[in-house]
Write a protein that holds these residues in place. Sequence first.
Motif, mmCIF file in Angstrom:
data_model
loop_
_atom_site.group_PDB
_atom_site.id
_atom_site.type_symbol
_atom_site.label_atom_id
_atom_site.label_comp_id
_atom_site.label_asym_id
_atom_site.label_seq_id
_atom_site.Cartn_x
_atom_site.Cartn_y
_atom_site.Cartn_z
ATOM 1 N N GLU A 145 -5.690 4.259 -0.233
ATOM 2 C CA GLU A 145 -6.536 3.218 -0.814
ATOM 3 C C GLU A 145 -7.850 3.086 -0.042
ATOM 4 O O GLU A 145 -7.879 3.238 1.180
ATOM 5 C CB GLU A 145 -5.810 1.870 -0.813
ATOM 6 C CG GLU A 145 -4.550 1.835 -1.663
ATOM 7 C CD GLU A 145 -3.307 2.233 -0.907
ATOM 8 O OE1 GLU A 145 -2.211 2.130 -1.482
ATOM 9 O OE2 GLU A 145 -3.429 2.648 0.266
ATOM 10 N N ARG A 150 0.828 -1.202 0.000
ATOM 11 C CA ARG A 150 0.000 0.000 0.000
ATOM 12 C C ARG A 150 0.866 1.257 0.000
ATOM 13 O O ARG A 150 1.932 1.301 0.614
ATOM 14 C CB ARG A 150 -0.949 0.003 1.203
ATOM 15 C CG ARG A 150 -0.272 -0.027 2.544
ATOM 16 C CD ARG A 150 -1.265 -0.262 3.674
ATOM 17 N NE ARG A 150 -2.117 0.885 3.913
ATOM 18 C CZ ARG A 150 -2.056 1.634 5.012
ATOM 19 N NH1 ARG A 150 -1.169 1.352 5.964
ATOM 20 N NH2 ARG A 150 -2.864 2.647 5.185
ATOM 21 N N GLU A 175 -5.587 -1.377 -12.216
ATOM 22 C CA GLU A 175 -5.315 -0.240 -11.333
ATOM 23 C C GLU A 175 -6.374 -0.053 -10.238
ATOM 24 O O GLU A 175 -6.329 0.924 -9.494
ATOM 25 C CB GLU A 175 -5.174 1.058 -12.142
ATOM 26 C CG GLU A 175 -4.021 1.022 -13.140
ATOM 27 C CD GLU A 175 -3.824 2.350 -13.837
ATOM 28 O OE1 GLU A 175 -4.572 3.304 -13.538
ATOM 29 O OE2 GLU A 175 -2.900 2.444 -14.676
ATOM 30 N N ALA A 176 -7.306 -0.976 -10.141
ATOM 31 C CA ALA A 176 -8.329 -0.917 -9.090
ATOM 32 C C ALA A 176 -7.980 -1.899 -7.981
ATOM 33 O O ALA A 176 -7.471 -2.995 -8.245
ATOM 34 C CB ALA A 176 -9.707 -1.236 -9.657
ATOM 35 N N LEU A 177 -8.251 -1.525 -6.742
ATOM 36 C CA LEU A 177 -8.000 -2.409 -5.606
ATOM 37 C C LEU A 177 -9.018 -3.542 -5.611
ATOM 38 O O LEU A 177 -10.221 -3.315 -5.561
ATOM 39 C CB LEU A 177 -8.087 -1.623 -4.297
ATOM 40 C CG LEU A 177 -7.872 -2.416 -3.011
ATOM 41 C CD1 LEU A 177 -6.524 -3.126 -3.008
ATOM 42 C CD2 LEU A 177 -7.986 -1.505 -1.790
ATOM 43 N N CYS A 180 -4.408 -5.983 -6.971
ATOM 44 C CA CYS A 180 -5.084 -5.008 -7.824
ATOM 45 C C CYS A 180 -5.323 -5.591 -9.210
ATOM 46 O O CYS A 180 -4.600 -6.486 -9.667
ATOM 47 C CB CYS A 180 -4.259 -3.735 -7.944
ATOM 48 S SG CYS A 180 -3.947 -2.910 -6.363
#
Length: 201
Positions: A129, A125, A166-168, A163
């Motif tokens: 986020e 991280r 690019e999204a968690l 991810c």
Amino acid sequence: MDVLPLRQLSHERVENLLRFWLSTLSVRMPSTARLAEIRSQIFEARDDAKITICHDGLEIHRYKNKIVVSAQLVNLKPAIPVEFMWSGELFLHFPQFCGSLYFDISNYGVDANWLQQQKLILKIRSGGERLKVALNRPTRDLKSHFQSLNIPFWQRQHLPLLCVNEALLHASLVGTEALFCQHGEAKTLINFRWQAESKTH
């Protein structure tokens, strides 16, 4: 080891107990001055202080009025993000993150067929986020999730994030983004689980 009962003891008795406790961990015994410093940091710092003391390959922490020891990880270089694709393995080991990511079959989770078509990234991280672990619950920042789940502060910096585009997708020990999840038995659904190598004593 509980902090509160030890506060009633003299400095000498506390240091003797710390010596005995450290001897059970099979580590090098600190000098008298170093032991006094450890006692001082643990017992005299303010209650909300994040106490971590490094000694002979271990980290000594004070957390929620307890003295806890874990493997020393602070000297590890920050892991470089790893891009990979999942091909149906039960788990994948990531030595640079000191652990393994398990892909457990569940009745709630991410569609396995969709998952195998995605380029995934495992990374540490960087801050900011946010994650929504259930559709009926609000999106919250990871710090809030860590606090509500009582995840110790020294573990948070080493827990990787999964991810996609690019999204968690998933935060270790916290959960999976609800927008990627579904219920049902018609499809094979995957629930992620992170297992760290280091163990807390």
